[in-house]
Design a protein around this motif. Structure first.
Motif, PDB file in Angstrom:
ATOM      1  N   SER A 266      33.910  50.756  42.842  1.00 13.80           N
ATOM      2  CA  SER A 266      34.699  50.318  43.843  1.00 13.80           C
ATOM      3  C   SER A 266      35.043  48.892  43.577  1.00 13.80           C
ATOM      4  CB  SER A 266      34.196  50.544  45.199  1.00 13.80           C
ATOM      5  OG  SER A 266      32.839  50.075  45.476  1.00 13.80           O
ATOM      6  N   PHE A 267      36.177  48.331  44.264  1.00 12.15           N
ATOM      7  CA  PHE A 267      36.459  46.852  43.728  1.00 12.15           C
ATOM      8  C   PHE A 267      35.294  46.019  44.647  1.00 12.15           C
ATOM      9  CE2 PHE A 267      40.642  48.757  43.605  1.00 12.15           C
ATOM     10  CZ  PHE A 267      41.024  48.222  42.292  1.00 12.15           C
ATOM     11  N   THR A 268      34.932  45.005  43.840  1.00  9.49           N
ATOM     12  CA  THR A 268      33.920  44.125  44.335  1.00  9.49           C
ATOM     13  C   THR A 268      34.544  42.789  44.890  1.00  9.49           C
ATOM     14  OG1 THR A 268      33.343  42.903  42.101  1.00  9.49           O
ATOM     15  CG2 THR A 268      32.122  45.000  42.871  1.00  9.49           C
ATOM     16  N   SER A 269      35.683  42.511  44.744  1.00 10.83           N
ATOM     17  CA  SER A 269      36.430  41.373  45.142  1.00 10.83           C
ATOM     18  C   SER A 269      37.920  41.588  45.909  1.00 10.83           C
ATOM     19  CB  SER A 269      36.526  40.053  43.996  1.00 10.83           C
ATOM     20  OG  SER A 269      37.382  40.452  43.211  1.00 10.83           O
ATOM     21  N   VAL A 270      38.415  40.862  46.599  1.00 11.55           N
ATOM     22  CA  VAL A 270      39.701  41.307  47.153  1.00 11.55           C
ATOM     23  C   VAL A 270      40.683  40.757  46.240  1.00 11.55           C
ATOM     24  CG1 VAL A 270      41.312  40.292  48.770  1.00 11.55           C
ATOM     25  CG2 VAL A 270      38.854  40.683  49.492  1.00 11.55           C
ATOM     26  N   ASP A 271      40.482  39.689  45.190  1.00  9.48           N
ATOM     27  CA  ASP A 271      41.428  39.293  44.128  1.00  9.48           C
ATOM     28  C   ASP A 271      41.519  40.740  43.140  1.00  9.48           C
ATOM     29  OD1 ASP A 271      41.962  37.115  45.268  1.00  9.48           O
ATOM     30  OD2 ASP A 271      40.453  35.764  43.920  1.00  9.48           O
ATOM     31  N   ASP A 272      40.391  41.268  43.010  1.00 10.91           N
ATOM     32  CA  ASP A 272      40.498  42.166  41.965  1.00 10.91           C
ATOM     33  C   ASP A 272      41.205  43.461  42.476  1.00 10.91           C
ATOM     34  OD1 ASP A 272      39.993  43.324  39.311  1.00 10.91           O
ATOM     35  OD2 ASP A 272      38.144  44.217  39.881  1.00 10.91           O
ATOM     36  N   ARG A 273      41.034  43.708  43.696  1.00  7.73           N
ATOM     37  CA  ARG A 273      41.770  44.759  44.302  1.00  7.73           C
ATOM     38  C   ARG A 273      43.096  44.623  44.476  1.00  7.73           C
ATOM     39  NH1 ARG A 273      41.020  44.723  50.505  1.00  7.73           N
ATOM     40  NH2 ARG A 273      42.736  43.110  50.349  1.00  7.73           N
ATOM     41  N   ASP A 274      43.724  43.478  44.560  1.00  7.68           N
ATOM     42  CA  ASP A 274      45.214  42.947  44.948  1.00  7.68           C
ATOM     43  C   ASP A 274      45.797  43.106  43.606  1.00  7.68           C
ATOM     44  OD1 ASP A 274      44.746  42.636  47.468  1.00  7.68           O
ATOM     45  OD2 ASP A 274      44.475  40.276  47.533  1.00  7.68           O
ATOM     46  N   ARG A 275      44.760  42.889  42.530  1.00  8.41           N
ATOM     47  CA  ARG A 275      45.533  43.041  41.235  1.00  8.41           C
ATOM     48  C   ARG A 275      45.455  44.449  40.694  1.00  8.41           C
ATOM     49  NH1 ARG A 275      42.184  38.160  39.726  1.00  8.41           N
ATOM     50  NH2 ARG A 275      40.831  39.692  38.749  1.00  8.41           N
ATOM     51  N   GLY A 276      44.770  45.386  41.556  1.00  6.74           N
ATOM     52  CA  GLY A 276      44.904  46.365  40.928  1.00  6.74           C
ATOM     53  C   GLY A 276      43.939  46.667  39.753  1.00  6.74           C
ATOM     54  N   GLY A 277      42.878  45.575  39.606  1.00  9.37           N
ATOM     55  CA  GLY A 277      41.999  45.828  38.475  1.00  9.37           C
ATOM     56  C   GLY A 277      42.387  45.316  37.164  1.00  9.37           C
ATOM     57  N   ASN A 278      43.500  44.699  37.090  1.00  9.70           N
ATOM     58  CA  ASN A 278      44.116  44.225  35.938  1.00  9.70           C
ATOM     59  C   ASN A 278      44.490  42.693  35.854  1.00  9.70           C
ATOM     60  OD1 ASN A 278      44.489  46.852  34.479  1.00  9.70           O
ATOM     61  ND2 ASN A 278      46.008  47.213  35.853  1.00  9.70           N
ATOM     62  N   LEU A 279      43.954  42.171  34.685  1.00 10.86           N
ATOM     63  CA  LEU A 279      44.234  40.548  34.564  1.00 10.86           C
ATOM     64  C   LEU A 279      45.651  40.702  33.616  1.00 10.86           C
ATOM     65  CD1 LEU A 279      40.793  39.322  33.007  1.00 10.86           C
ATOM     66  CD2 LEU A 279      41.985  38.896  35.233  1.00 10.86           C
TER      67      LEU A 279
END
Length: 462
Positions: A270-283
């Motif tokens: 699962s996502f461990t941060s709100v930022d990662d979730r909001d990016r869909g896990g993509n940089l």
């Protein structure tokens, strides 16, 4: 409460996944798989399907289910030491486009089945959507997809005969979580597919070149990115589902039946941060390169140091078109002559990054750095073995960033992105001359899995 087992996904999610795998990549690749085919439809089998219209979809389903029953008539006694019992509750074909259609067991109305297939343990029955699931699967992936989905559902019927039931899970909480029973059903489906692939079926033909279709269908039923593996309805990410299917294909039903929460590794997270979730896990592409490159150097330095050698970071050169320094290796290339790595930052690599996800970039980069590591270790960098070892090394690297202690690490969905890349392109398995790419994608995923689970010791570098 009536219980339904093995429920798949809503059709909207399926279509999204199909579009991503089937047409999301614009990079031209060779060796596309042929569709599986039905050698001889069992037209009489539709008479045993409740609600059947006698059409070609029900004929295909009936043919598949009759074959699956024959398989388990042989395999169940050999695996579990007791006779196989056919479904007692029957098979239900549901036209979810018909408002007057009767609901199958474990449902209240026919529309509950829309976009789904499932096994109902309380009735010992299998039901499927004849209107909006099986035709879509057949259209996108061929007959193989329909066969694999039904083999998966029958895998849940096998579990009931093993004593794995909702009641058993309630009596032993955590012993049979959904993610485990789904993996086991995928594994059973893989064993059945191998039986067909070996020519033991009189009705079906699923050759090695059609297995990519089977994997594409499994990806369609992965969990949404970020689903916790402890979620009561978790079925597994694409990598976990494909891994289970391949285990069944490569091993046997005894292996599948012996799966437990103790011996089964799941990569879903699962996502461990709100930022990662909001990016869909993509940089973003450029940020991915900035973070990935030093991490790759750190990993391969550790590998070379353990071999008593010194890692020399390859010069990273960004180019505006596909690299041509050393044959056609795709959008990232290991340049053998000057020991550098060229990266296409304007063409296909950014496209793959955007359309599949950031670990499309990660996987291709890791495999080319793997070739550099093989060269610095004094190993071959040309030929099919070299290409396979490069992908294996990418898998070994991936293993280290699955659960990083600090710094760069994978996000939910990255393992699925790796599978998608491997299904559509053989770039990660091309050697230093851009040749010998492994076909089919099924085999590429197998090599990658070897690195992920066994580490670099399995990759020919030691």
């Amino acid at each position: 409460m009536r219980h339904r087992s093995g429920r798949l996904v809503r059709l909207a999610a399926l279509v999204t996944a199909v579009a991503t795998v089937g047409s999301g990549c614009t990079v031209a690749v060779s060796g596309q798989p042929k569709a599986a085919r039905v050698v001889a439809r069992d037209t009489t089998s539709t008479g045993t399907i409740r609600g059947s219209d006698g059409g070609q979809i029900d004929q295909l389903a009936g043919t598949a289910l009759a074959d699956i029953d024959r398989f388990w008539t042989e395999a169940f006694p050999a695996t579990f030491g007791k006779p196989w019992t056919p479904l007692t509750g029957g098979i239900f074909s549901v036209d979810t486009a018909d408002a007057t259609a009767k609901p199958p067991p474990c449902t209240e109305k026919a529309s509950d089945v829309e976009g789904n297939a499932f096994y109902c343990p309380s009735a010992d029955a299998v039901a499927y959507d004849r209107a909006a699931l099986l035709p879509v699967l057949q259209d996108k992936f061929g007959d193989a997809a329909v066969v694999i989905v039904l083999a998966h559902e029958m895998g849940h019927a096998v579990q009931k005969r093993m004593g794995i039931t909702p009641e058993a899970e309630k009596a032993n909480p955590g012993k049979f979580p959904t993610i485990l029973t789904e993996a086991m059903a995928d594994c059973f489906a893989g064993s059945f597919t191998k039986w067909v692939s070996d020519g033991k079926s009189k009705s079906l033909d699923i050759g090695q070149d059609a297995l990519d279709s089977a994997l594409g269908a499994l990806i369609s039923f992965r969990d949404p990115v970020g689903t916790s593996p402890t979620d009561q309805q978790a079925h597994g990410n694409a990598f976990d589902r494909v891994s289970a299917f391949q285990d069944g294909f490569q091993k046997d039903t005894k292996f599948c039946g012996a799966m437990t929460v103790q011996n089964r590794v799941f990569t879903q997270s699962s996502f461990t941060s709100v930022d990662d979730r909001d990016r869909g896990g993509n940089l973003p592409f450029n940020e991915m390169l900035v973070q990935l490159t030093p991490n790759l150097n750190d990993y391969y330095q550790g590998v070379l140091t353990s071999l008593g050698k010194t890692w020399v970071p390859p010069k990273s050169t960004q180019v505006d078109t596909e690299p041509n320094c050393s044959g056609d290796q795709g959008p990232v290339a290991f340049c053998k002559d000057d020991k550098s790595v060229e990266i296409d930052v304007k063409g296909d690599l950014p496209k793959l990054h955007e359309e599949i996800g950031d670990y499309a970039t990660g996987l291709l980069m890791a495999s080319r750095y793997g070739l550099s590591a093989l060269a610095q270790a004094g190993k071959q960098t040309e030929g099919s073995t070299a290409g396979s070892n490069a992908l294996c090394m990418a898998g070994a690297y991936t293993k280290t960033v699955l659960s990083p202690k600090d710094g760069f690490g994978l996000s939910p969905g990255d393992m699925d992105e790796a599978v998608k890349v491997l299904l559509v392109a053989n770039f990660p398995t091309r050697d230093a001359k851009g040749k010998s790419g492994i076909e089919p994608g099924f085999k590429r995923v197998e090599v990658f899995r070897t690195g992920v689970f066994d580490g670099d010791k399995a990759c020919g570098i030691r």
